[in-house]
Write a protein that holds these residues in place. Sequence first.
Motif, PDB file in Angstrom:
ATOM      1  N   MET A   1       6.024   3.913 -14.359  1.00  0.00           N
ATOM      2  CA  MET A   1       6.073   2.660 -13.658  1.00  0.00           C
ATOM      3  C   MET A   1       6.014   2.950 -12.155  1.00  0.00           C
ATOM      4  N   PRO A   2       5.082   2.284 -11.429  1.00  0.00           N
ATOM      5  CA  PRO A   2       4.998   2.524  -9.991  1.00  0.00           C
ATOM      6  C   PRO A   2       6.190   1.942  -9.239  1.00  0.00           C
ATOM      7  N   CYS A   3       6.557   2.603  -8.164  1.00  0.00           N
ATOM      8  CA  CYS A   3       7.616   2.110  -7.286  1.00  0.00           C
ATOM      9  C   CYS A   3       7.070   1.963  -5.873  1.00  0.00           C
ATOM     10  N   TYR A   4       7.623   1.031  -5.136  1.00  0.00           N
ATOM     11  CA  TYR A   4       7.181   0.706  -3.785  1.00  0.00           C
ATOM     12  C   TYR A   4       8.375   0.841  -2.848  1.00  0.00           C
ATOM     13  N   ILE A   5       8.104   1.155  -1.609  1.00  0.00           N
ATOM     14  CA  ILE A   5       9.154   1.253  -0.594  1.00  0.00           C
ATOM     15  C   ILE A   5       8.914   0.143   0.419  1.00  0.00           C
ATOM     16  N   GLU A   6       9.897  -0.708   0.577  1.00  0.00           N
ATOM     17  CA  GLU A   6       9.818  -1.807   1.540  1.00  0.00           C
ATOM     18  C   GLU A   6      10.882  -1.598   2.608  1.00  0.00           C
ATOM     19  N   HIS A   7      10.529  -1.881   3.848  1.00  0.00           N
ATOM     20  CA  HIS A   7      11.477  -1.772   4.962  1.00  0.00           C
ATOM     21  C   HIS A   7      11.880  -3.178   5.379  1.00  0.00           C
ATOM     22  N   THR A   8      13.183  -3.399   5.498  1.00  0.00           N
ATOM     23  CA  THR A   8      13.676  -4.708   5.896  1.00  0.00           C
ATOM     24  C   THR A   8      13.667  -4.836   7.414  1.00  0.00           C
ATOM     25  N   LYS A   9      13.831  -6.067   7.888  1.00  0.00           N
ATOM     26  CA  LYS A   9      13.810  -6.316   9.330  1.00  0.00           C
ATOM     27  C   LYS A   9      14.952  -5.635  10.062  1.00  0.00           C
ATOM     28  N   ASP A  10      16.075  -5.396   9.370  1.00  0.00           N
ATOM     29  CA  ASP A  10      17.207  -4.746  10.021  1.00  0.00           C
ATOM     30  C   ASP A  10      17.158  -3.221   9.914  1.00  0.00           C
ATOM     31  N   GLY A  11      16.040  -2.682   9.410  1.00  0.00           N
ATOM     32  CA  GLY A  11      15.863  -1.234   9.364  1.00  0.00           C
ATOM     33  C   GLY A  11      16.256  -0.566   8.062  1.00  0.00           C
ATOM     34  N   ASP A  12      16.771  -1.330   7.113  1.00  0.00           N
ATOM     35  CA  ASP A  12      17.128  -0.754   5.818  1.00  0.00           C
ATOM     36  C   ASP A  12      15.871  -0.541   4.967  1.00  0.00           C
ATOM     37  N   THR A  13      16.022   0.220   3.905  1.00  0.00           N
ATOM     38  CA  THR A  13      14.937   0.492   2.980  1.00  0.00           C
ATOM     39  C   THR A  13      15.333   0.013   1.600  1.00  0.00           C
ATOM     40  N   MET A  14      14.389  -0.620   0.908  1.00  0.00           N
ATOM     41  CA  MET A  14      14.639  -1.005  -0.475  1.00  0.00           C
ATOM     42  C   MET A  14      13.480  -0.524  -1.333  1.00  0.00           C
ATOM     43  N   PHE A  15      13.763  -0.307  -2.595  1.00  0.00           N
ATOM     44  CA  PHE A  15      12.773   0.175  -3.539  1.00  0.00           C
ATOM     45  C   PHE A  15      12.499  -0.907  -4.567  1.00  0.00           C
ATOM     46  N   LEU A  16      11.233  -1.147  -4.842  1.00  0.00           N
ATOM     47  CA  LEU A  16      10.818  -2.100  -5.864  1.00  0.00           C
ATOM     48  C   LEU A  16      10.031  -1.332  -6.915  1.00  0.00           C
ATOM     49  N   CYS A  17      10.355  -1.524  -8.154  1.00  0.00           N
ATOM     50  CA  CYS A  17       9.631  -0.835  -9.219  1.00  0.00           C
ATOM     51  C   CYS A  17       9.018  -1.860 -10.153  1.00  0.00           C
ATOM     52  N   GLY A  18       7.814  -1.583 -10.586  1.00  0.00           N
ATOM     53  CA  GLY A  18       7.063  -2.473 -11.454  1.00  0.00           C
ATOM     54  C   GLY A  18       5.616  -2.468 -11.007  1.00  0.00           C
ATOM     55  N   ASP A  19       4.754  -3.050 -11.796  1.00  0.00           N
ATOM     56  CA  ASP A  19       3.340  -3.078 -11.430  1.00  0.00           C
ATOM     57  C   ASP A  19       3.074  -4.292 -10.553  1.00  0.00           C
ATOM     58  N   LEU A  20       3.204  -4.116  -9.249  1.00  0.00           N
ATOM     59  CA  LEU A  20       3.034  -5.193  -8.283  1.00  0.00           C
ATOM     60  C   LEU A  20       1.695  -5.110  -7.557  1.00  0.00           C
ATOM     61  N   GLY A  21       0.785  -4.306  -8.066  1.00  0.00           N
ATOM     62  CA  GLY A  21      -0.520  -4.147  -7.445  1.00  0.00           C
ATOM     63  C   GLY A  21      -0.592  -2.863  -6.652  1.00  0.00           C
ATOM     64  N   PRO A  22      -1.650  -2.718  -5.853  1.00  0.00           N
ATOM     65  CA  PRO A  22      -1.833  -1.471  -5.109  1.00  0.00           C
ATOM     66  C   PRO A  22      -0.805  -1.292  -3.996  1.00  0.00           C
ATOM     67  N   ALA A  26      -2.422   2.377   4.281  1.00  0.00           N
ATOM     68  CA  ALA A  26      -2.405   2.770   5.684  1.00  0.00           C
ATOM     69  C   ALA A  26      -1.268   3.747   5.970  1.00  0.00           C
ATOM     70  N   ASP A  27      -1.595   4.840   6.619  1.00  0.00           N
ATOM     71  CA  ASP A  27      -0.601   5.777   7.145  1.00  0.00           C
ATOM     72  C   ASP A  27       0.448   6.197   6.116  1.00  0.00           C
ATOM     73  N   LYS A  28       0.024   6.490   4.899  1.00  0.00           N
ATOM     74  CA  LYS A  28       0.913   6.947   3.824  1.00  0.00           C
ATOM     75  C   LYS A  28       2.045   5.961   3.545  1.00  0.00           C
ATOM     76  N   CYS A  29       1.790   4.688   3.736  1.00  0.00           N
ATOM     77  CA  CYS A  29       2.774   3.648   3.479  1.00  0.00           C
ATOM     78  C   CYS A  29       2.867   3.423   1.973  1.00  0.00           C
ATOM     79  N   ALA A  30       4.022   3.126   1.492  1.00  0.00           N
ATOM     80  CA  ALA A  30       4.220   2.915   0.057  1.00  0.00           C
ATOM     81  C   ALA A  30       4.667   1.492  -0.254  1.00  0.00           C
ATOM     82  N   ALA A  31       4.413   0.563   0.660  1.00  0.00           N
ATOM     83  CA  ALA A  31       4.810  -0.827   0.454  1.00  0.00           C
ATOM     84  C   ALA A  31       3.806  -1.547  -0.431  1.00  0.00           C
TER      85      ALA A  31
END
Length: 100
Positions: A1-22, A26-31
């Motif tokens: 299952m693919p996982c994504y890395i999202e950065h919040t506005k306050d600088g925290d990081t969250m991980f989302l897992c599931g098939d949410l598309g590509p 850009a620049d090795k981003c995983a969002a």
Amino acid sequence: MPCYIEHTKDGDTMFLCGDLGPHCAADKCAAVSGWLCDYPVGDGKTCDLPLCGSHAYEVAPNIHYCPGHLTLWSAFRDSGGVKRELENVVPFPHSTTSKS
């Protein structure tokens, strides 16, 4: 299952897992990607690099460029390229005949 890395506005990081598309390409981003690069590359095609909200640069309404193509576009615009191209636009001739 693919996982994504999202950065919040306050600088925290969250991980989302599931098939949410590509992933953003850009620049090795995983969002999660929500846009495609609209930069024209010829034959009526566009770059189509998948982009997240942080890497999709809106250059006109609903027109987004990736970081690399934004650099090319900015150089073209800053060198006067847009003005030169617009000066070469020829108005479409309107018919002077009326339909009865």
